[in-house]
Design a protein around this motif. Sequence first.
Motif: not given
Length: 184
Positions: A34-41, A56-64, A85-90
């Motif tokens: 699944e390609i996550l859209d980091i541009g929406v963060l 952000v919670k949804t994004f982090k949960n998908k990575v988890f 880098k913003n995605a990495m910070d979250w």
Amino acid sequence: MKYVALVGSLRRGSYNLQLTKTIQDRYRGNFDLEILDIGVLPHYDQDVENDAPEIVKTFKNKVFEADGVIIVTPEYNWSIPGVLKNAMDWLSRVDKVLVNKPVMIAGVSVGILGTIRAQLHLRQVLASPGLQAKVLPAAGNEVLVNLASGKFDETKELLTDEGTLQHLDGVVKRFIEFVGEGFK
């Protein structure tokens, strides 16, 4: 196996997105990607990290929940793009969902060096205390697609360079094995 991909370029016609789509298509029998859209963060903000926005919670949960993460990045000013880098910070804050998560790095450039500097910098970021990802060792596993304009099909949607695809096959095979090893 379920993997997620983070693409450091927001451009619709990005070669890095096309490499990610190639991986998604070429290895679909081995894993779901699944390609996550980091541009929406939203921009990372420590004031709201403990009660982050739902996106952000949804994004982090998908990575988890993913078994592994593939990060495909261009090189901007000898480093990774701000959006990555913003995605990495979250990901590095509060629940720290990348700790011990298997990660593979790749990148595409129109230049001769591929994305070597960005990938080296990304490895440093991924080793930081808040991330501590388990990155596929570099030796023989660098996916540094250079001179991109001659390596994709005429629609620029899929990687077609046979030598690059053979190298990618080997790296992805090693990543699948790397993910399967687990971490104790």
